[in-house]
Design a protein around this motif. Structure first.
Motif, PDB file in Angstrom:
ATOM      1  N   GLU A 105       0.826  -1.210   0.000  1.00  0.00           N
ATOM      2  CA  GLU A 105       0.000   0.000   0.000  1.00  0.00           C
ATOM      3  C   GLU A 105       0.861   1.262   0.000  1.00  0.00           C
ATOM      4  O   GLU A 105       2.047   1.223   0.308  1.00  0.00           O
ATOM      5  N   SER A 106       0.219   2.367  -0.339  1.00  0.00           N
ATOM      6  CA  SER A 106       0.871   3.677  -0.386  1.00  0.00           C
ATOM      7  C   SER A 106       0.000   4.698   0.316  1.00  0.00           C
ATOM      8  O   SER A 106      -1.216   4.503   0.460  1.00  0.00           O
ATOM      9  N   MET A 107       0.617   5.800   0.728  1.00  0.00           N
ATOM     10  CA  MET A 107      -0.155   6.898   1.306  1.00  0.00           C
ATOM     11  C   MET A 107       0.528   8.218   0.981  1.00  0.00           C
ATOM     12  O   MET A 107       1.738   8.268   0.742  1.00  0.00           O
ATOM     13  N   THR A 108      -0.253   9.270   0.921  1.00  0.00           N
ATOM     14  CA  THR A 108       0.291  10.609   0.730  1.00  0.00           C
ATOM     15  C   THR A 108       0.515  11.237   2.101  1.00  0.00           C
ATOM     16  O   THR A 108      -0.376  11.192   2.958  1.00  0.00           O
ATOM     17  N   LEU A 109       1.700  11.807   2.322  1.00  0.00           N
ATOM     18  CA  LEU A 109       2.000  12.408   3.621  1.00  0.00           C
ATOM     19  C   LEU A 109       1.443  13.821   3.698  1.00  0.00           C
ATOM     20  O   LEU A 109       1.152  14.452   2.678  1.00  0.00           O
ATOM     21  N   LEU A 157       4.514   7.825   0.655  1.00  0.00           N
ATOM     22  CA  LEU A 157       5.211   6.725   1.321  1.00  0.00           C
ATOM     23  C   LEU A 157       4.627   5.425   0.794  1.00  0.00           C
ATOM     24  O   LEU A 157       3.402   5.287   0.682  1.00  0.00           O
ATOM     25  N   HIS A 158       5.508   4.495   0.438  1.00  0.00           N
ATOM     26  CA  HIS A 158       5.078   3.208  -0.133  1.00  0.00           C
ATOM     27  C   HIS A 158       5.666   2.080   0.702  1.00  0.00           C
ATOM     28  O   HIS A 158       6.782   2.191   1.210  1.00  0.00           O
ATOM     29  N   TRP A 211      -0.590  13.583 -10.858  1.00  0.00           N
ATOM     30  CA  TRP A 211      -1.491  12.533 -10.378  1.00  0.00           C
ATOM     31  C   TRP A 211      -0.893  11.953  -9.108  1.00  0.00           C
ATOM     32  O   TRP A 211       0.304  11.675  -9.080  1.00  0.00           O
ATOM     33  N   SER A 212      -1.691  11.809  -8.097  1.00  0.00           N
ATOM     34  CA  SER A 212      -1.150  11.415  -6.795  1.00  0.00           C
ATOM     35  C   SER A 212      -0.810   9.926  -6.740  1.00  0.00           C
ATOM     36  O   SER A 212      -1.693   9.066  -6.808  1.00  0.00           O
ATOM     37  N   LEU A 213       0.476   9.648  -6.571  1.00  0.00           N
ATOM     38  CA  LEU A 213       0.917   8.255  -6.478  1.00  0.00           C
ATOM     39  C   LEU A 213       0.710   7.699  -5.074  1.00  0.00           C
ATOM     40  O   LEU A 213       0.586   6.494  -4.894  1.00  0.00           O
ATOM     41  N   GLY A 214       0.640   8.568  -4.082  1.00  0.00           N
ATOM     42  CA  GLY A 214       0.358   8.103  -2.729  1.00  0.00           C
ATOM     43  C   GLY A 214      -1.078   7.632  -2.583  1.00  0.00           C
ATOM     44  O   GLY A 214      -1.369   6.673  -1.869  1.00  0.00           O
ATOM     45  N   THR A 215      -1.966   8.293  -3.292  1.00  0.00           N
ATOM     46  CA  THR A 215      -3.384   7.957  -3.212  1.00  0.00           C
ATOM     47  C   THR A 215      -3.777   6.901  -4.230  1.00  0.00           C
ATOM     48  O   THR A 215      -4.557   6.001  -3.934  1.00  0.00           O
ATOM     49  N   GLU A 216      -3.203   7.013  -5.456  1.00  0.00           N
ATOM     50  CA  GLU A 216      -3.671   6.186  -6.568  1.00  0.00           C
ATOM     51  C   GLU A 216      -2.648   5.160  -7.060  1.00  0.00           C
ATOM     52  O   GLU A 216      -3.002   4.271  -7.832  1.00  0.00           O
ATOM     53  N   GLY A 217      -1.396   5.325  -6.671  1.00  0.00           N
ATOM     54  CA  GLY A 217      -0.360   4.444  -7.199  1.00  0.00           C
ATOM     55  C   GLY A 217      -0.541   2.998  -6.758  1.00  0.00           C
ATOM     56  O   GLY A 217      -1.125   2.727  -5.704  1.00  0.00           O
ATOM     57  N   GLU A 218      -0.048   2.089  -7.574  1.00  0.00           N
ATOM     58  CA  GLU A 218      -0.139   0.662  -7.253  1.00  0.00           C
ATOM     59  C   GLU A 218       1.261   0.059  -7.249  1.00  0.00           C
ATOM     60  O   GLU A 218       2.060   0.336  -8.141  1.00  0.00           O
ATOM     61  N   ILE A 219       1.520  -0.771  -6.260  1.00  0.00           N
ATOM     62  CA  ILE A 219       2.826  -1.410  -6.151  1.00  0.00           C
ATOM     63  C   ILE A 219       2.757  -2.799  -6.767  1.00  0.00           C
ATOM     64  O   ILE A 219       1.844  -3.580  -6.459  1.00  0.00           O
ATOM     65  N   GLU A 220       3.702  -3.057  -7.669  1.00  0.00           N
ATOM     66  CA  GLU A 220       3.815  -4.402  -8.262  1.00  0.00           C
ATOM     67  C   GLU A 220       5.266  -4.817  -8.140  1.00  0.00           C
ATOM     68  O   GLU A 220       6.123  -4.311  -8.863  1.00  0.00           O
ATOM     69  N   GLY A 221       5.538  -5.695  -7.183  1.00  0.00           N
ATOM     70  CA  GLY A 221       6.921  -6.104  -6.942  1.00  0.00           C
ATOM     71  C   GLY A 221       7.737  -4.912  -6.499  1.00  0.00           C
ATOM     72  O   GLY A 221       7.379  -4.247  -5.527  1.00  0.00           O
ATOM     73  N   ALA A 275       2.277   4.489 -16.465  1.00  0.00           N
ATOM     74  CA  ALA A 275       3.732   4.635 -16.330  1.00  0.00           C
ATOM     75  C   ALA A 275       4.192   3.787 -15.148  1.00  0.00           C
ATOM     76  O   ALA A 275       3.438   3.547 -14.205  1.00  0.00           O
ATOM     77  N   ARG A 276       5.436   3.328 -15.246  1.00  0.00           N
ATOM     78  CA  ARG A 276       6.003   2.514 -14.159  1.00  0.00           C
ATOM     79  C   ARG A 276       7.324   3.138 -13.724  1.00  0.00           C
ATOM     80  O   ARG A 276       8.113   3.614 -14.564  1.00  0.00           O
TER      81      ARG A 276
END
Ligand code: FES
Length: 102
Positions: free
Chosen positions: A16-20, A27-28, A47-57, A67-68
């Protein structure tokens, strides 16, 4: 150097991720439990990666245009991102997680 308290270790589950606070840093937590901090905004568009980003490996995916980025370095791994994502050092101190930034 600014040392910002981000959260408690248990506040962020693996994957999971969060926006500080302040909305500048995300933070991921990778699946193996390792914490990483990056700029919150994707470098392609805003675009907010803390709110919307997805972790894959060990990669962070921006779901808006797929984008990755490499979590550890912020290196863009595919189009449409071509610009490095800023990364920040993370310190785990007891059960608290801190992010170091300028
Ligand atoms: S805004 Fe992230 S890939 Fe386009």
């Amino acid at each position: 150097m600014n040392r910002q308290l981000a959260c408690a270790v248990d506040d962020l589950a693996p994957g999971e991720s969060m926006t500080l606070e302040g909305d500048q840093i995300a933070l991921h937590r990778a699946e193996d439990g390792t914490f990483f901090a990056t700029a919150d905004s994707c470098t392609h568009e805003k675009w907010s990666l803390g709110t919307e980003g997805e972790i894959e490996g060990d990669e962070l995916v921006c779901p808006l245009h797929m984008a990755r980025f490499e979590l550890s370095s912020g290196k863009p791994l595919c189009l449409p991102a071509t610009v490095m994502l800023a990364t920040y050092q993370v310190e785990v101190d007891g059960d608290q997680v801190y992010v170091l930034s300028q």
